[in-house]
Write a protein that holds these residues in place. Structure first.
Motif, PDB file in Angstrom:
ATOM      1  N   HIS A 133       5.764   7.173   6.418  1.00 59.36           N
ATOM      2  CA  HIS A 133       4.666   6.748   5.548  1.00 59.36           C
ATOM      3  C   HIS A 133       5.230   6.151   4.260  1.00 59.36           C
ATOM      4  CE1 HIS A 133       1.559   9.716   7.431  1.00 59.36           C
ATOM      5  NE2 HIS A 133       2.263   9.066   8.329  1.00 59.36           N
ATOM      6  N   LEU A 134       4.739   4.966   3.927  1.00 63.76           N
ATOM      7  CA  LEU A 134       5.164   4.255   2.726  1.00 63.76           C
ATOM      8  C   LEU A 134       3.925   3.780   1.969  1.00 63.76           C
ATOM      9  CD1 LEU A 134       7.874   2.077   4.508  1.00 63.76           C
ATOM     10  CD2 LEU A 134       8.301   4.125   3.139  1.00 63.76           C
ATOM     11  N   THR A 135       4.095   3.492   0.695  1.00 63.73           N
ATOM     12  CA  THR A 135       2.974   3.036  -0.125  1.00 63.73           C
ATOM     13  C   THR A 135       3.425   1.920  -1.059  1.00 63.73           C
ATOM     14  OG1 THR A 135       1.284   3.705  -1.726  1.00 63.73           O
ATOM     15  CG2 THR A 135       3.389   4.848  -1.861  1.00 63.73           C
ATOM     16  N   GLU A 136       2.463   1.120  -1.499  1.00 62.02           N
ATOM     17  CA  GLU A 136       2.726   0.099  -2.507  1.00 62.02           C
ATOM     18  C   GLU A 136       2.679   0.689  -3.914  1.00 62.02           C
ATOM     19  OE1 GLU A 136       0.701  -3.783  -1.889  1.00 62.02           O
ATOM     20  OE2 GLU A 136      -0.134  -2.789  -0.107  1.00 62.02           O
ATOM     21  N   ASP A 137       2.211   1.913  -4.045  1.00 63.46           N
ATOM     22  CA  ASP A 137       1.942   2.553  -5.329  1.00 63.46           C
ATOM     23  C   ASP A 137       3.036   3.567  -5.673  1.00 63.46           C
ATOM     24  OD1 ASP A 137       0.957   4.110  -7.451  1.00 63.46           O
ATOM     25  OD2 ASP A 137      -1.088   4.109  -6.680  1.00 63.46           O
ATOM     26  N   GLN A 138       3.866   3.219  -6.633  1.00 63.56           N
ATOM     27  CA  GLN A 138       4.978   4.096  -7.020  1.00 63.56           C
ATOM     28  C   GLN A 138       4.482   5.445  -7.545  1.00 63.56           C
ATOM     29  OE1 GLN A 138       7.652   2.321  -9.846  1.00 63.56           O
ATOM     30  NE2 GLN A 138       9.169   3.928  -9.607  1.00 63.56           N
ATOM     31  N   LYS A 139       3.381   5.451  -8.291  1.00 58.41           N
ATOM     32  CA  LYS A 139       2.853   6.714  -8.818  1.00 58.41           C
ATOM     33  C   LYS A 139       2.356   7.608  -7.692  1.00 58.41           C
ATOM     34  CE  LYS A 139       1.665   5.036 -13.383  1.00 58.41           C
ATOM     35  NZ  LYS A 139       0.605   4.659 -14.296  1.00 58.41           N
ATOM     36  N   LEU A 140       1.719   7.009  -6.692  1.00 55.71           N
ATOM     37  CA  LEU A 140       1.266   7.795  -5.543  1.00 55.71           C
ATOM     38  C   LEU A 140       2.462   8.383  -4.799  1.00 55.71           C
ATOM     39  CD1 LEU A 140      -0.932   8.855  -3.666  1.00 55.71           C
ATOM     40  CD2 LEU A 140      -0.852   6.650  -2.468  1.00 55.71           C
ATOM     41  N   ALA A 141       3.529   7.614  -4.659  1.00 51.12           N
ATOM     42  CA  ALA A 141       4.739   8.119  -4.002  1.00 51.12           C
ATOM     43  C   ALA A 141       5.291   9.329  -4.758  1.00 51.12           C
ATOM     44  CB  ALA A 141       5.790   7.020  -3.892  1.00 51.12           C
ATOM     45  N   ALA A 142       5.287   9.266  -6.089  1.00 48.75           N
ATOM     46  CA  ALA A 142       5.766  10.400  -6.892  1.00 48.75           C
ATOM     47  C   ALA A 142       4.872  11.618  -6.685  1.00 48.75           C
ATOM     48  CB  ALA A 142       5.810  10.020  -8.368  1.00 48.75           C
ATOM     49  N   LYS A 143       3.572  11.396  -6.594  1.00 54.27           N
ATOM     50  CA  LYS A 143       2.637  12.504  -6.358  1.00 54.27           C
ATOM     51  C   LYS A 143       2.902  13.145  -5.000  1.00 54.27           C
ATOM     52  CE  LYS A 143      -2.298  13.520  -6.288  1.00 54.27           C
ATOM     53  NZ  LYS A 143      -3.651  12.960  -6.390  1.00 54.27           N
ATOM     54  N   VAL A 144       3.127  12.324  -3.982  1.00 56.04           N
ATOM     55  CA  VAL A 144       3.440  12.842  -2.640  1.00 56.04           C
ATOM     56  C   VAL A 144       4.736  13.654  -2.692  1.00 56.04           C
ATOM     57  CG1 VAL A 144       4.143  12.191  -0.300  1.00 56.04           C
ATOM     58  CG2 VAL A 144       2.174  11.079  -1.378  1.00 56.04           C
ATOM     59  N   GLY A 145       5.743  13.122  -3.361  1.00 53.57           N
ATOM     60  CA  GLY A 145       7.021  13.820  -3.476  1.00 53.57           C
ATOM     61  C   GLY A 145       6.905  15.151  -4.189  1.00 53.57           C
ATOM     62  N   SER A 146       5.990  15.252  -5.131  1.00 58.41           N
ATOM     63  CA  SER A 146       5.844  16.490  -5.903  1.00 58.41           C
ATOM     64  C   SER A 146       5.268  17.633  -5.065  1.00 58.41           C
ATOM     65  CB  SER A 146       4.976  16.253  -7.140  1.00 58.41           C
ATOM     66  OG  SER A 146       3.631  16.011  -6.782  1.00 58.41           O
TER      67      SER A 146
END
Length: 191
Positions: A133-146
């Motif tokens: 799963h990948l996203t165009e939204d860097q902030k969303l990626a950080a939220k997923v990682g958290s």
């Protein structure tokens, strides 16, 4: 004040039910005693009956609300709203009829910092799911990682991957999917 408490309770129940629906429609349909077809669809009526047999309470109005208000838009109805499925994230083998698309130049993947070294050696693997799963939204990626610990964000050179022949799909809820991201196509964006 009572109205706020009622809304809070309804939101809490919907959130809890949404997590159970995610389990049923992505991983374990047997948890509600239902089956999914080869494209991941389940009968809405069977799903409601199955969920209610588990001791949980679900009616059509609540299901409609959960699907409409889910912030990640995890679920879709078919055109006549008699069938429902998860848009992506399955650990079961289903074909959600994704169409190949050209990705943007860069996509992001959120993970926990303690996984970064392994990922930089092996790439991003799909694990038990059908796709990475990948996203165009860097902030969303950080939220997923958290969700897994101290977050890290990996930038994926999707344009170069696509040029090299890797296939990308975009789900109904705007999640970018591929089978594997080799380490040579990524860098740590946030650590």
């Amino acid at each position: 004040m009572k109205n706020n408490e009622g809304n809070y309770q309804k939101n809490y129940q919907d959130n809890k039910m949404g997590r159970f629906l995610s389990l049923v429609l992505r991983h374990q349909p047997q948890a509600a005693g239902i089956t999914l077809d080869q494209n991941g669809w389940a009968s809405v009526d069977e799903l409601i009956r199955g969920v209610n047999r588990t001791g949980r309470r679900l009616d059509r109005a609540a299901l409609d609300r959960i699907v409409a208000e889910n912030s990640k838009q995890r679920y879709s109805f078919n055109e006549d709203r008699t069938r429902i499925r998860a848009n992506q994230g399955h650990s079961l083998t289903v074909d959600v009829e994704l169409k190949q698309q050209m990705p943007p130049a860069v996509l992001y993947h959120g993970t926990a910092q303690h996984y970064v070294q392994s990922i930089l050696q092996q790439g991003i693997r799909r694990g038990t799911r059908q796709h990475v799963h990948l996203t165009e939204d860097q902030k969303l990626a950080a939220k997923v990682g958290s969700r897994h610990g101290q977050p890290a964000v990996l930038a994926v050179d999707a344009a170069d991957m696509h040029q090299a022949g890797y296939i990308f799909y975009r789900s109904e809820n705007d999640v970018w999917l591929c089978e594997h991201v080799p380490a040579i196509y990524m860098r740590v964006e946030m650590h």
